[in-house]
Motif scaffolding. Structure first.
Motif, PDB file in Angstrom:
ATOM      1  N   THR A   6       0.836  -1.206   0.000  1.00 14.24           N
ATOM      2  CA  THR A   6       0.000   0.000   0.000  1.00 14.24           C
ATOM      3  C   THR A   6       0.869   1.254   0.000  1.00 14.24           C
ATOM      4  O   THR A   6       0.617   2.211  -0.759  1.00 14.24           O
ATOM      5  N   ARG A   7       1.883   1.272   0.836  1.00 10.64           N
ATOM      6  CA  ARG A   7       2.766   2.440   0.902  1.00 10.64           C
ATOM      7  C   ARG A   7       3.535   2.630  -0.404  1.00 10.64           C
ATOM      8  O   ARG A   7       3.727   3.757  -0.872  1.00 10.64           O
ATOM      9  N   GLN A   8       3.966   1.523  -0.999  1.00  7.63           N
ATOM     10  CA  GLN A   8       4.704   1.636  -2.248  1.00  7.63           C
ATOM     11  C   GLN A   8       3.811   2.153  -3.379  1.00  7.63           C
ATOM     12  O   GLN A   8       4.257   2.948  -4.219  1.00  7.63           O
ATOM     13  N   LEU A   9       2.551   1.710  -3.402  1.00  7.80           N
ATOM     14  CA  LEU A   9       1.609   2.242  -4.391  1.00  7.80           C
ATOM     15  C   LEU A   9       1.463   3.751  -4.248  1.00  7.80           C
ATOM     16  O   LEU A   9       1.464   4.491  -5.239  1.00  7.80           O
ATOM     17  N   ALA A  10       1.316   4.211  -2.993  1.00 10.74           N
ATOM     18  CA  ALA A  10       1.190   5.646  -2.752  1.00 10.74           C
ATOM     19  C   ALA A  10       2.442   6.384  -3.216  1.00 10.74           C
ATOM     20  O   ALA A  10       2.365   7.469  -3.821  1.00 10.74           O
ATOM     21  N   HIS A  11       3.592   5.801  -2.951  1.00  9.43           N
ATOM     22  CA  HIS A  11       4.865   6.424  -3.343  1.00  9.43           C
ATOM     23  C   HIS A  11       4.984   6.525  -4.859  1.00  9.43           C
ATOM     24  O   HIS A  11       5.425   7.554  -5.393  1.00  9.43           O
ATOM     25  N   GLU A  12       4.588   5.486  -5.563  1.00 12.84           N
ATOM     26  CA  GLU A  12       4.777   5.443  -7.011  1.00 12.84           C
ATOM     27  C   GLU A  12       3.719   6.220  -7.786  1.00 12.84           C
ATOM     28  O   GLU A  12       4.023   6.810  -8.833  1.00 12.84           O
ATOM     29  N   TYR A  13       2.467   6.222  -7.288  1.00 10.69           N
ATOM     30  CA  TYR A  13       1.374   6.737  -8.114  1.00 10.69           C
ATOM     31  C   TYR A  13       0.587   7.887  -7.494  1.00 10.69           C
ATOM     32  O   TYR A  13      -0.358   8.378  -8.108  1.00 10.69           O
ATOM     33  N   GLY A  14       0.954   8.314  -6.296  1.00 12.35           N
ATOM     34  CA  GLY A  14       0.215   9.398  -5.657  1.00 12.35           C
ATOM     35  C   GLY A  14       0.181  10.667  -6.478  1.00 12.35           C
ATOM     36  O   GLY A  14      -0.849  11.335  -6.572  1.00 12.35           O
ATOM     37  N   ARG A  15       1.300  11.019  -7.093  1.00 13.71           N
ATOM     38  CA  ARG A  15       1.361  12.244  -7.902  1.00 13.71           C
ATOM     39  C   ARG A  15       0.614  12.100  -9.225  1.00 13.71           C
ATOM     40  O   ARG A  15       0.470  13.077  -9.968  1.00 13.71           O
ATOM     41  N   LYS A  16       0.170  10.887  -9.515  1.00 14.29           N
ATOM     42  CA  LYS A  16      -0.561  10.642 -10.762  1.00 14.29           C
ATOM     43  C   LYS A  16      -2.060  10.482 -10.511  1.00 14.29           C
ATOM     44  O   LYS A  16      -2.795   9.996 -11.379  1.00 14.29           O
ATOM     45  N   GLY A  17      -2.501  10.880  -9.340  1.00 14.64           N
ATOM     46  CA  GLY A  17      -3.930  10.892  -9.054  1.00 14.64           C
ATOM     47  C   GLY A  17      -4.479   9.660  -8.369  1.00 14.64           C
ATOM     48  O   GLY A  17      -5.694   9.535  -8.202  1.00 14.64           O
ATOM     49  N   ILE A  18      -3.593   8.748  -7.957  1.00 17.97           N
ATOM     50  CA  ILE A  18      -4.044   7.523  -7.302  1.00 17.97           C
ATOM     51  C   ILE A  18      -3.837   7.639  -5.800  1.00 17.97           C
ATOM     52  O   ILE A  18      -2.747   7.965  -5.340  1.00 17.97           O
ATOM     53  N   ARG A  19      -4.886   7.368  -5.038  1.00 21.04           N
ATOM     54  CA  ARG A  19      -4.767   7.321  -3.580  1.00 21.04           C
ATOM     55  C   ARG A  19      -4.862   5.874  -3.121  1.00 21.04           C
ATOM     56  O   ARG A  19      -5.841   5.199  -3.394  1.00 21.04           O
ATOM     57  N   ALA A  20      -3.847   5.409  -2.424  1.00 25.50           N
ATOM     58  CA  ALA A  20      -3.843   4.052  -1.875  1.00 25.50           C
ATOM     59  C   ALA A  20      -3.669   4.127  -0.367  1.00 25.50           C
ATOM     60  O   ALA A  20      -2.706   4.726   0.123  1.00 25.50           O
ATOM     61  N   ASN A  21      -4.606   3.543   0.358  1.00 26.12           N
ATOM     62  CA  ASN A  21      -4.558   3.500   1.818  1.00 26.12           C
ATOM     63  C   ASN A  21      -5.060   2.148   2.305  1.00 26.12           C
ATOM     64  O   ASN A  21      -5.619   1.367   1.528  1.00 26.12           O
ATOM     65  N   ALA A  22      -4.843   1.889   3.579  1.00 25.20           N
ATOM     66  CA  ALA A  22      -5.250   0.605   4.144  1.00 25.20           C
ATOM     67  C   ALA A  22      -5.981   0.803   5.460  1.00 25.20           C
ATOM     68  O   ALA A  22      -5.661   1.714   6.236  1.00 25.20           O
ATOM     69  N   VAL A  23      -6.949  -0.057   5.711  1.00 27.03           N
ATOM     70  CA  VAL A  23      -7.619  -0.143   6.997  1.00 27.03           C
ATOM     71  C   VAL A  23      -6.998  -1.314   7.751  1.00 27.03           C
ATOM     72  O   VAL A  23      -6.786  -2.384   7.179  1.00 27.03           O
ATOM     73  N   CYS A  24      -6.703  -1.103   9.024  1.00 26.88           N
ATOM     74  CA  CYS A  24      -6.016  -2.123   9.821  1.00 26.88           C
ATOM     75  C   CYS A  24      -6.894  -2.529  11.004  1.00 26.88           C
ATOM     76  O   CYS A  24      -6.770  -1.976  12.099  1.00 26.88           O
ATOM     77  N   PRO A  25      -7.781  -3.518  10.796  1.00 26.95           N
ATOM     78  CA  PRO A  25      -8.677  -3.926  11.875  1.00 26.95           C
ATOM     79  C   PRO A  25      -7.967  -4.745  12.946  1.00 26.95           C
ATOM     80  O   PRO A  25      -6.955  -5.401  12.692  1.00 26.95           O
ATOM     81  N   GLY A  26      -8.535  -4.702  14.142  1.00 26.25           N
ATOM     82  CA  GLY A  26      -8.169  -5.651  15.176  1.00 26.25           C
ATOM     83  C   GLY A  26      -9.057  -6.871  15.030  1.00 26.25           C
ATOM     84  O   GLY A  26      -9.342  -7.311  13.916  1.00 26.25           O
ATOM     85  N   MET A  27      -9.521  -7.409  16.134  1.00 24.33           N
ATOM     86  CA  MET A  27     -10.379  -8.591  16.080  1.00 24.33           C
ATOM     87  C   MET A  27     -11.788  -8.206  15.653  1.00 24.33           C
ATOM     88  O   MET A  27     -12.424  -7.363  16.273  1.00 24.33           O
ATOM     89  N   VAL A  28     -12.258  -8.817  14.573  1.00 21.26           N
ATOM     90  CA  VAL A  28     -13.579  -8.535  14.029  1.00 21.26           C
ATOM     91  C   VAL A  28     -14.396  -9.819  14.032  1.00 21.26           C
ATOM     92  O   VAL A  28     -13.887 -10.886  13.656  1.00 21.26           O
ATOM     93  N   GLU A  29     -15.652  -9.726  14.421  1.00 23.09           N
ATOM     94  CA  GLU A  29     -16.511 -10.902  14.403  1.00 23.09           C
ATOM     95  C   GLU A  29     -17.009 -11.146  12.985  1.00 23.09           C
ATOM     96  O   GLU A  29     -17.889 -10.446  12.484  1.00 23.09           O
ATOM     97  N   THR A  30     -16.422 -12.111  12.324  1.00 25.81           N
ATOM     98  CA  THR A  30     -16.834 -12.523  10.982  1.00 25.81           C
ATOM     99  C   THR A  30     -16.903 -14.042  10.963  1.00 25.81           C
ATOM    100  O   THR A  30     -16.585 -14.712  11.952  1.00 25.81           O
ATOM    101  N   VAL A  71      -9.175  -9.319  23.883  1.00 24.92           N
ATOM    102  CA  VAL A  71     -10.052  -8.349  23.230  1.00 24.92           C
ATOM    103  C   VAL A  71     -10.875  -7.590  24.260  1.00 24.92           C
ATOM    104  O   VAL A  71     -11.048  -6.365  24.180  1.00 24.92           O
ATOM    105  N   ASN A  72     -11.396  -8.304  25.250  1.00 24.61           N
ATOM    106  CA  ASN A  72     -12.218  -7.651  26.274  1.00 24.61           C
ATOM    107  C   ASN A  72     -11.426  -6.668  27.125  1.00 24.61           C
ATOM    108  O   ASN A  72     -12.004  -5.799  27.783  1.00 24.61           O
ATOM    109  N   ALA A  73     -10.098  -6.794  27.100  1.00 24.24           N
ATOM    110  CA  ALA A  73      -9.246  -5.901  27.889  1.00 24.24           C
ATOM    111  C   ALA A  73      -8.898  -4.612  27.155  1.00 24.24           C
ATOM    112  O   ALA A  73      -8.332  -3.699  27.759  1.00 24.24           O
ATOM    113  N   VAL A  74      -9.239  -4.476  25.877  1.00 29.19           N
ATOM    114  CA  VAL A  74      -8.885  -3.268  25.138  1.00 29.19           C
ATOM    115  C   VAL A  74      -9.798  -2.123  25.554  1.00 29.19           C
ATOM    116  O   VAL A  74     -10.871  -2.350  26.135  1.00 29.19           O
ATOM    117  N   PRO A  75      -9.411  -0.879  25.292  1.00 28.46           N
ATOM    118  CA  PRO A  75     -10.228   0.263  25.716  1.00 28.46           C
ATOM    119  C   PRO A  75     -11.684   0.203  25.257  1.00 28.46           C
ATOM    120  O   PRO A  75     -12.583   0.604  26.000  1.00 28.46           O
TER     121      PRO A  75
END
Length: 263
Positions: A178-202, A220-224
């Motif tokens: 994701t970071r490399q995509l942003a580095h290579e193509y950000g100036r060309k109009g491409i935005r690349a970002n990532a969501v970083c979840p913790g524990m998700v009920e799926t 998990v129950n101990a997190v804020p």
């Protein structure tokens, strides 16, 4: 900025008829993402290997008055990826948003118990499929000078313990990509970002979370936040990253972990 109200308690930024591919849309985070993107005004192309679940999702979205189509595809297949991109561009003319959400977990298998087959499977789905699909979509985005890529990474992109070595290494790779995509193509109009979840009920984690005495549930129950996430908690942030409200964000890994990593 235009907004779209979808309930009395919620207003979301509009995606203004943008064309969005959402992978892993049959369940979990991808399912929530597809519904939320559609509610925000996007034409959603929902992608997964499960055709029945996709049809149910699309029927639900259309029933809410929003727009969606489904394409069944195996993202480890280069021919399926090519077909997905072609069918989408043939029907809609462009792809504005790519949400790389499909992924696998390794079940916390330790390194000495991790087979070559498990390692390769995790990297094929979690990394190589993202790389191949992104590369298939990028040329059209670059030609138009605009595009948004939203990758689903993990807290395991930064810390240990969110999975076994195969999962953790694959999610570190996604954050680096994701970071490399942003580095290579950000100036060309491409935005690349990532969501970083913790524990998700799926469906992928429900068995682990069903044991209230397990060390994972206790952690998990101990997190804020005092709870694990629901898919919608992650989809909300993935929506934000897809909109112009995140226009100055490039290569970010947004922690959505209930405070799991604050210490």
């Amino acid at each position: 900025m235009n907004t779209l109200s979808i309930s009395s308690a919620r207003v979301v930024p509009a995606l203004n008829d943008r064309i969005a591919i959402v992978t892993g849309a049959a369940s979990g985070i991808g399912h929530a993402q597809a519904r939320l993107y559609a509610a925000a005004g996007a034409q959603v192309v929902a992608v997964d290997r499960s055709s029945d679940a996709l049809l149910e999702l699309v029927s639900t979205i259309r029933g809410d008055g929003d727009k969606a189509v489904s394409i069944t595809a195996d993202l480890t297949s280069t021919s399926d990826i090519a077909r997905l991109v072609k069918e989408t561009t043939d029907q809609f003319g462009r792809i504005d948003i790519l949400a790389n959400t499909a992924g696998l977990h390794d079940g916390y298998v330790r390194s000495l118990e991790t087979s070559d087959e498990l390692w390769d499977r995790l990297f094929d789905v979690n990394v190589k499929a993202v790389f191949r699909l992104t590369n298939a979509v990028l040329p059209g985005m670059l030609e138009r000078g605009h595009g948004v890529i939203v990758n689903i990474a993990s807290v395991a992109s930064f810390v240990a313990g969110g999975g076994g070595p195969a999962y953790t290494a694959s999610k570190h790779a996604i954050m680096g990509y994701t970071r490399q995509l942003a580095h290579e193509y950000g100036r060309k109009g491409i935005r690349a970002n990532a969501v970083c979840p913790g524990m998700v009920e799926t469906g992928m984690t429900r068995e682990v979370l069903s044991d209230s005495t397990s060390r994972f549930v206790k952690a998990v129950n101990a997190v804020p936040a005092g709870r694990f996430a629901q898919p919608e908690d992650i989809a909300d942030v993935a929506l934000f990253l897809a909109t112009d409200a995140a226009r100055f964000m490039h290569g970010a890994g947004v922690m959505v972990d209930g405070g799991l990593t604050v210490r």
